[in-house]
Design a protein around this motif. Structure first.
Motif, PDB file in Angstrom:
ATOM      1  N   VAL A 237       0.841  -1.204   0.000  1.00 33.42           N
ATOM      2  CA  VAL A 237       0.000   0.000   0.000  1.00 33.42           C
ATOM      3  C   VAL A 237       0.870   1.246   0.000  1.00 33.42           C
ATOM      4  CG1 VAL A 237      -1.610   1.371   1.386  1.00 33.42           C
ATOM      5  CG2 VAL A 237      -2.018  -1.076   1.054  1.00 33.42           C
ATOM      6  N   SER A 238       1.892   1.258   0.834  1.00 32.95           N
ATOM      7  CA  SER A 238       2.733   2.451   0.974  1.00 32.95           C
ATOM      8  C   SER A 238       3.492   2.764  -0.308  1.00 32.95           C
ATOM      9  CB  SER A 238       3.716   2.264   2.136  1.00 32.95           C
ATOM     10  OG  SER A 238       3.021   2.157   3.354  1.00 32.95           O
ATOM     11  N   ARG A 239       4.105   1.744  -0.918  1.00 33.00           N
ATOM     12  CA  ARG A 239       4.890   2.045  -2.118  1.00 33.00           C
ATOM     13  C   ARG A 239       3.989   2.397  -3.302  1.00 33.00           C
ATOM     14  NH1 ARG A 239       6.303  -3.570  -1.291  1.00 33.00           N
ATOM     15  NH2 ARG A 239       5.302  -4.938  -2.816  1.00 33.00           N
ATOM     16  N   THR A 240       2.781   1.800  -3.369  1.00 30.96           N
ATOM     17  CA  THR A 240       1.870   2.153  -4.458  1.00 30.96           C
ATOM     18  C   THR A 240       1.324   3.565  -4.267  1.00 30.96           C
ATOM     19  OG1 THR A 240       1.226  -0.176  -4.619  1.00 30.96           O
ATOM     20  CG2 THR A 240      -0.175   1.418  -5.738  1.00 30.96           C
ATOM     21  N   ALA A 241       0.992   3.913  -3.027  1.00 30.02           N
ATOM     22  CA  ALA A 241       0.514   5.269  -2.744  1.00 30.02           C
ATOM     23  C   ALA A 241       1.595   6.299  -3.070  1.00 30.02           C
ATOM     24  CB  ALA A 241       0.090   5.373  -1.282  1.00 30.02           C
ATOM     25  N   LYS A 242       2.836   5.952  -2.795  1.00 28.46           N
ATOM     26  CA  LYS A 242       3.944   6.862  -3.092  1.00 28.46           C
ATOM     27  C   LYS A 242       4.048   7.123  -4.588  1.00 28.46           C
ATOM     28  CE  LYS A 242       8.815   7.603  -1.905  1.00 28.46           C
ATOM     29  NZ  LYS A 242      10.007   7.017  -1.212  1.00 28.46           N
ATOM     30  N   ARG A 243       3.680   6.105  -5.402  1.00 27.25           N
ATOM     31  CA  ARG A 243       3.689   6.279  -6.851  1.00 27.25           C
ATOM     32  C   ARG A 243       2.428   6.992  -7.351  1.00 27.25           C
ATOM     33  NH1 ARG A 243       5.321   0.454  -6.772  1.00 27.25           N
ATOM     34  NH2 ARG A 243       3.169  -0.088  -7.344  1.00 27.25           N
ATOM     35  N   GLY A 244       1.490   7.265  -6.417  1.00 24.73           N
ATOM     36  CA  GLY A 244       0.222   7.861  -6.802  1.00 24.73           C
ATOM     37  C   GLY A 244      -0.726   6.857  -7.431  1.00 24.73           C
ATOM     38  N   GLY A 245      -0.487   5.570  -7.159  1.00 26.95           N
ATOM     39  CA  GLY A 245      -1.228   4.524  -7.840  1.00 26.95           C
ATOM     40  C   GLY A 245      -2.442   4.014  -7.085  1.00 26.95           C
ATOM     41  N   VAL A 246      -3.102   3.054  -7.715  1.00 26.10           N
ATOM     42  CA  VAL A 246      -4.296   2.410  -7.175  1.00 26.10           C
ATOM     43  C   VAL A 246      -3.942   0.999  -6.737  1.00 26.10           C
ATOM     44  CG1 VAL A 246      -6.641   1.619  -7.697  1.00 26.10           C
ATOM     45  CG2 VAL A 246      -5.781   3.765  -8.691  1.00 26.10           C
ATOM     46  N   VAL A 247      -4.342   0.646  -5.529  1.00 26.65           N
ATOM     47  CA  VAL A 247      -4.166  -0.719  -5.033  1.00 26.65           C
ATOM     48  C   VAL A 247      -5.483  -1.464  -5.225  1.00 26.65           C
ATOM     49  CG1 VAL A 247      -3.553  -2.182  -3.065  1.00 26.65           C
ATOM     50  CG2 VAL A 247      -2.518   0.097  -3.297  1.00 26.65           C
ATOM     51  N   LEU A 248      -5.478  -2.437  -6.119  1.00 23.01           N
ATOM     52  CA  LEU A 248      -6.666  -3.264  -6.358  1.00 23.01           C
ATOM     53  C   LEU A 248      -6.505  -4.555  -5.559  1.00 23.01           C
ATOM     54  CD1 LEU A 248      -6.987  -2.961 -10.244  1.00 23.01           C
ATOM     55  CD2 LEU A 248      -8.188  -1.625  -8.506  1.00 23.01           C
ATOM     56  N   ILE A 249      -7.363  -4.768  -4.584  1.00 24.47           N
ATOM     57  CA  ILE A 249      -7.279  -5.976  -3.767  1.00 24.47           C
ATOM     58  C   ILE A 249      -8.424  -6.897  -4.145  1.00 24.47           C
ATOM     59  CG2 ILE A 249      -7.159  -6.934  -1.450  1.00 24.47           C
ATOM     60  CD1 ILE A 249      -6.200  -4.293  -0.407  1.00 24.47           C
TER      61      ILE A 249
ATOM     62  N   LEU B 116     -15.366   4.692  -9.964  1.00 25.08           N
ATOM     63  CA  LEU B 116     -14.085   4.314  -9.347  1.00 25.08           C
ATOM     64  C   LEU B 116     -13.049   3.976 -10.413  1.00 25.08           C
ATOM     65  CD1 LEU B 116     -14.952   2.080  -6.239  1.00 25.08           C
ATOM     66  CD2 LEU B 116     -14.154   4.451  -6.280  1.00 25.08           C
ATOM     67  N   SER B 117     -13.490   3.424 -11.525  1.00 14.92           N
ATOM     68  CA  SER B 117     -12.550   3.079 -12.593  1.00 14.92           C
ATOM     69  C   SER B 117     -12.057   4.299 -13.348  1.00 14.92           C
ATOM     70  CB  SER B 117     -13.203   2.090 -13.572  1.00 14.92           C
ATOM     71  OG  SER B 117     -13.315   0.815 -12.984  1.00 14.92           O
ATOM     72  N   LEU B 118     -12.658   5.454 -13.072  1.00 17.20           N
ATOM     73  CA  LEU B 118     -12.217   6.703 -13.694  1.00 17.20           C
ATOM     74  C   LEU B 118     -11.462   7.607 -12.733  1.00 17.20           C
ATOM     75  CD1 LEU B 118     -15.550   7.580 -15.571  1.00 17.20           C
ATOM     76  CD2 LEU B 118     -13.507   6.535 -16.565  1.00 17.20           C
ATOM     77  N   ARG B 119     -11.553   7.311 -11.448  1.00 17.32           N
ATOM     78  CA  ARG B 119     -11.093   8.248 -10.410  1.00 17.32           C
ATOM     79  C   ARG B 119      -9.581   8.409 -10.381  1.00 17.32           C
ATOM     80  NH1 ARG B 119      -9.249   8.637  -5.301  1.00 17.32           N
ATOM     81  NH2 ARG B 119     -10.247  10.141  -3.887  1.00 17.32           N
ATOM     82  N   GLY B 120      -8.845   7.332 -10.492  1.00 19.62           N
ATOM     83  CA  GLY B 120      -7.392   7.392 -10.370  1.00 19.62           C
ATOM     84  C   GLY B 120      -6.938   7.375  -8.924  1.00 19.62           C
ATOM     85  N   GLY B 121      -5.629   7.232  -8.729  1.00 18.07           N
ATOM     86  CA  GLY B 121      -5.080   7.089  -7.388  1.00 18.07           C
ATOM     87  C   GLY B 121      -4.625   8.410  -6.801  1.00 18.07           C
TER      88      GLY B 121
ATOM     89  N   GLU C 179      -9.293  -4.029 -15.837  1.00 19.30           N
ATOM     90  CA  GLU C 179      -9.285  -3.462 -17.190  1.00 19.30           C
ATOM     91  C   GLU C 179      -8.851  -1.999 -17.160  1.00 19.30           C
ATOM     92  OE1 GLU C 179     -12.298  -5.150 -20.394  1.00 19.30           O
ATOM     93  OE2 GLU C 179     -13.361  -4.488 -18.599  1.00 19.30           O
ATOM     94  N   ALA C 180      -9.345  -1.265 -16.171  1.00 17.64           N
ATOM     95  CA  ALA C 180      -9.072   0.171 -16.100  1.00 17.64           C
ATOM     96  C   ALA C 180      -7.659   0.477 -15.615  1.00 17.64           C
ATOM     97  CB  ALA C 180     -10.100   0.849 -15.191  1.00 17.64           C
ATOM     98  N   TYR C 181      -7.171  -0.268 -14.637  1.00 14.56           N
ATOM     99  CA  TYR C 181      -5.929   0.100 -13.950  1.00 14.56           C
ATOM    100  C   TYR C 181      -4.782  -0.889 -14.130  1.00 14.56           C
ATOM    101  CZ  TYR C 181      -8.798   3.547 -11.464  1.00 14.56           C
ATOM    102  OH  TYR C 181      -9.630   4.597 -11.143  1.00 14.56           O
ATOM    103  N   GLY C 182      -5.075  -2.094 -14.650  1.00 12.36           N
ATOM    104  CA  GLY C 182      -4.031  -3.121 -14.729  1.00 12.36           C
ATOM    105  C   GLY C 182      -2.891  -2.777 -15.657  1.00 12.36           C
ATOM    106  N   GLY C 183      -3.125  -1.913 -16.625  1.00 15.78           N
ATOM    107  CA  GLY C 183      -2.085  -1.585 -17.586  1.00 15.78           C
ATOM    108  C   GLY C 183      -1.098  -0.532 -17.145  1.00 15.78           C
TER     109      GLY C 183
END
Length: 460
Positions: A232-244, A320-325, A346-350
């Motif tokens: 969670v921390s490293r993904t948030a630092k990248r400004g990303g989305v964590v899909l669980i 949510l698939s449009l919101r971004g991290g 589909e929205a965030y995996g790429g």
């Protein structure tokens, strides 16, 4: 029928971790323990389409160990095709099945419509395995029972439901047929599970039928919370989305509990958390109604559900698939076999800034298993999706006992069963557990074959 001989037939979960179905026959009475869907590989899923090995109308009762679809998901089809007996389960299992089974029927219909629209099926017309209406009708057959209260099926069987941990309502089933006793583990929970109470120790039994989901593996000894905090921390630092990807029943609660504790300790940044699963939201309320089965106090439930923003509507899910991290989305299904999580992937995996977190066991043949094995392209709704996001599998969040815990649980038995049948695992896992039972406990153990029949008074 086989006269006065007590007979066990393995109708599923023999070469796979799905499709749990065990038929026990005695004195003209037929009893089905679990009625699960085969999942994963196509060759397994195709078994769901074949006629049931026994005419459903000739089955007198069904006993369910717990609500997960690999143990219950075939029930709507069994009822539709002629089963008219009672379905015995704990109250918790019945309540969760009221969520899971209609949702499964809805997904079957949705997949059929999509296949029809895209022409991706060889069948014409494309029909769902069963419908949401079939599932709703099957719920009328349920007869809830209490733990430790004997249930009689005619004069042939007495069954007792015993706590198994794992998820709400989960039971081991101790069955007596005449002078023979047979014990089904269902899915055994963990003694150290932060959410659920531990499974009841094993009593004396003639024949044991045990799961082996983690029969060849041990859970990590490290801190599962720290592993989750790190991703969670490293993904948030990248400004990303964590899909669980989470199983809507049981796993979502465990994840929210851990995230609430991490947030309270400031071990993760304060980013939005969304629980995008109407079923998981509804299941949380059911958990709150059964405090005797789990470890959580009311204040912990309150903290968990204040932490997450609940997403019910389809429109809010699409947003949510449009919101971004940065943000965290917890959504079903846990093995990426369907549900809203697929739209988010589909929205965030790429995007390499994001992360896909697999929060438990991934059955062979599922998208989750493919990602865990290193595949970085998955097929979703008829087209290939390239995965550039970080993929992390959190084994520490499993709700299954691992191989060491199963062996410790078996050690509690006052005497060895005449035979132990190792089921509900991938072939390597079942065989590994069989060898441990044989060498460490000195018990007789076998891995049965699909559709095999054994006599309980002379198991082999």
């Amino acid at each position: 029928m086989v006269g006065n001989k007590a007979v066990l037939r393995f109708l599923g979960a023999t070469d796979t971790v799905t499709g749990s179905r065990y038929l026990v026959e005695y004195q003209g009475t037929r009893l089905l323990v679990d009625c699960g869907l085969f999942q994963g590989y196509k060759r397994l899923r195709e078994r769901n389409r074949r006629p049931f090995p026994v005419p459903p109308s000739e089955i007198d009762a069904v006993l369910l160990t717990h609500a997960h679809l690999d143990h219950t998901g075939y029930l709507p089809l069994l009822v539709r095709d002629g089963f008219r007996g009672p379905v015995y389960s704990t109250e918790g299992t019945r309540e969760l099945c009221r969520l899971l089974l209609p949702d499964s029927g809805h997904l079957q219909e949705e997949e059929a419509r999509h296949a029809e629209h895209t022409g991706s099926s060889i069948h014409d017309p494309v029909l769902p395995l069963y419908t949401a209406l079939d599932a709703t009708r099957s719920l009328q057959s349920f007869r809830p029972v209490d733990f430790d209260s004997p249930v009689h099926v005619g004069d042939a069987f007495e069954a007792v439901f015993v706590p198994a941990g794992h998820i709400l309502g989960a039971a081991q089933i101790h069955l007596r047929a005449g002078q023979q006793s047979i014990h089904f583990t269902g899915d055994l929970g963990r003694a150290d599970d932060p959410l659920m109470n531990p499974p009841r120790p094993l009593e004396a039994v003639d024949v044991l039928v045990t799961e082996s989901t983690y029969g060849n593996r041990k859970h990590p000894t490290g801190d599962a919370g720290k592993e989750l905090a790190d991703v969670v921390s490293r993904t948030a630092k990248r400004g990303g989305v964590v899909l669980i990807a989470a199983f809507a029943v049981g796993r979502a609660e465990s994840l929210l509990l851990q995230l609430a504790r991490l947030m309270r300790k400031r071990a993760i940044p304060e980013i939005p958390i969304y629980l995008n699963s109407p079923m998981a939201i509804d299941a949380s309320y059911i958990y709150q109604q059964h405090p005797e089965e789990h470890r959580l106090k009311p204040e912990e439930f309150k903290a968990m559900y204040q932490l997450a923003r609940m997403t019910r509507s389809v429109d809010d899910s699409k947003l949510l698939s449009l919101r971004g991290g940065p943000m965290i989305i917890i959504s079903a299904s846990g093995m990426l076999t369907g549900g809203r999580i697929l739209h988010h992937i589909e929205a965030y995996g790429g995007d390499a800034n994001n992360a896909v977190v697999l929060s438990g066991y991934q059955a062979g043949g599922t998208r989750g298993a493919a990602l865990a094995a290193g595949t970085r392209e998955v097929r979703i709704y008829g087209h290939d999706v390239r995965i550039r996001a970080e993929v992390v599998q959190l084994e520490g969040f499993s709700a299954h006992a691992d191989s060491d815990a199963i062996i410790r649980w078996m050690h509690t038995a006052p005497q060895a069963p005449r035979m132990s049948y190792v089921t509900h695992g991938e072939p390597e896992a079942s065989e590994a557990l069989r060898l441990r039972i044989k060498h460490e406990l000195g018990w007789k153990a076998r891995v049965p074959e699909y559709l095999e029949t054994v006599f309980l008074d002379n198991p082999h």
